[in-house]
Motif scaffolding. Structure first.
Motif, PDB file in Angstrom:
ATOM      1  N   UNK A   1       0.810  -1.214   0.000  1.00  0.00           N
ATOM      2  CA  UNK A   1       0.000   0.000   0.000  1.00  0.00           C
ATOM      3  C   UNK A   1       0.847   1.271   0.000  1.00  0.00           C
ATOM      4  N   UNK A   2       2.132   1.163   0.288  1.00  0.00           N
ATOM      5  CA  UNK A   2       2.987   2.338   0.473  1.00  0.00           C
ATOM      6  C   UNK A   2       2.896   3.321  -0.685  1.00  0.00           C
ATOM      7  N   UNK A   3       3.148   2.860  -1.880  1.00  0.00           N
ATOM      8  CA  UNK A   3       3.164   3.767  -3.035  1.00  0.00           C
ATOM      9  C   UNK A   3       1.777   4.332  -3.318  1.00  0.00           C
TER      10      UNK A   3
ATOM     11  N   UNK B   1      -3.883  16.252  -0.669  1.00  0.00           N
ATOM     12  CA  UNK B   1      -3.323  17.605  -0.522  1.00  0.00           C
ATOM     13  C   UNK B   1      -3.963  18.568  -1.523  1.00  0.00           C
ATOM     14  N   UNK B   2      -4.108  18.104  -2.775  1.00  0.00           N
ATOM     15  CA  UNK B   2      -4.726  18.950  -3.808  1.00  0.00           C
ATOM     16  C   UNK B   2      -6.182  19.237  -3.461  1.00  0.00           C
ATOM     17  N   UNK B   3      -6.895  18.225  -2.967  1.00  0.00           N
ATOM     18  CA  UNK B   3      -8.297  18.411  -2.597  1.00  0.00           C
ATOM     19  C   UNK B   3      -8.425  19.402  -1.444  1.00  0.00           C
ATOM     20  N   UNK B   4      -7.518  19.331  -0.490  1.00  0.00           N
ATOM     21  CA  UNK B   4      -7.530  20.272   0.635  1.00  0.00           C
ATOM     22  C   UNK B   4      -7.266  21.686   0.138  1.00  0.00           C
ATOM     23  N   UNK B   5      -6.301  21.838  -0.757  1.00  0.00           N
ATOM     24  CA  UNK B   5      -6.019  23.164  -1.327  1.00  0.00           C
ATOM     25  C   UNK B   5      -7.243  23.735  -2.046  1.00  0.00           C
ATOM     26  N   UNK B   6      -7.951  22.880  -2.808  1.00  0.00           N
ATOM     27  CA  UNK B   6      -9.153  23.336  -3.515  1.00  0.00           C
ATOM     28  C   UNK B   6     -10.238  23.753  -2.530  1.00  0.00           C
TER      29      UNK B   6
ATOM     30  N   UNK C   1      -8.493  14.495   8.519  1.00  0.00           N
ATOM     31  CA  UNK C   1      -8.449  13.244   9.276  1.00  0.00           C
ATOM     32  C   UNK C   1      -7.841  12.141   8.429  1.00  0.00           C
ATOM     33  N   UNK C   2      -8.246  12.056   7.160  1.00  0.00           N
ATOM     34  CA  UNK C   2      -7.697  11.045   6.257  1.00  0.00           C
ATOM     35  C   UNK C   2      -6.209  11.286   6.043  1.00  0.00           C
TER      36      UNK C   2
ATOM     37  N   UNK D   1      -2.213   8.815  -2.887  1.00  0.00           N
ATOM     38  CA  UNK D   1      -3.424   9.315  -2.243  1.00  0.00           C
ATOM     39  C   UNK D   1      -3.132  10.578  -1.436  1.00  0.00           C
ATOM     40  N   UNK D   2      -1.964  10.616  -0.818  1.00  0.00           N
ATOM     41  CA  UNK D   2      -1.575  11.781  -0.027  1.00  0.00           C
ATOM     42  C   UNK D   2      -1.488  13.021  -0.913  1.00  0.00           C
TER      43      UNK D   2
END
Length: 141
Positions: free
Chosen positions: A11-13, A23-28, A79-80, A18-19
């Motif tokens: 799952x690492x990659x 991040x992009x979704x949070x910025x939007x 949270x995610x 996803x991270x």
């Protein structure tokens, strides 16, 4: 060492991707929050003098429904983000905790860098089967 399985390591990659998406979704969402229209609203308080009486004051505020929706989505995304960071850190700590240098290299190449076992075997001087055995032996310990 933290007990961990192959599925978690794989799952690492995906977690790193996803991270970035998160991040992009949070910025939007922050951009949307900055564009929320301002409306006039009423707040209830009490006057400073005794006897305290209820006072209604008109103030400028962000449109409540939209602002609340954005705040809720931001909270979920953050949270995610923390869950992703914790999972990534757990995997990195597990691999860093592998005592044997060759095994640690194998795990870094396989799970952190996503390199195929055949290429890893050529890099560390083993056969692909031996690389697979080393991975299995570390995960069983």
């Amino acid at each position: 060492m933290i007990p961990i399985d192959k599925k978690t390591l794989r799952q690492y990659r995906a977690l790193l991707k996803e991270q970035k998406l998160n991040d992009k979704a949070i910025d939007k969402l922050y951009d949307r929050a900055a564009e929320v229209p301002t409306v006039m609203g009423k707040v209830v308080g009490s006057c400073k003098d005794f006897p305290f009486t209820e006072v209604r004051t008109t103030v400028q505020m962000d449109e409540p429904k939209e602002a609340d929706e954005i705040a809720r989505r931001l909270r979920i995304r953050k949270e995610r983000q923390e869950q992703i960071r914790a999972a990534v850190l757990e995997i990195e700590q597990f691999i860093a905790g592998i005592s044997d240098s060759v095994d640690r290299q194998i795990f870094e190449l396989a799970f952190l860098n996503g390199i195929a076992q055949q290429e890893i075997a050529a890099t560390v001087g083993y056969t692909q089967a031996r690389v697979s055995q080393r991975i299995k032996s570390v995960l069983e310990d």
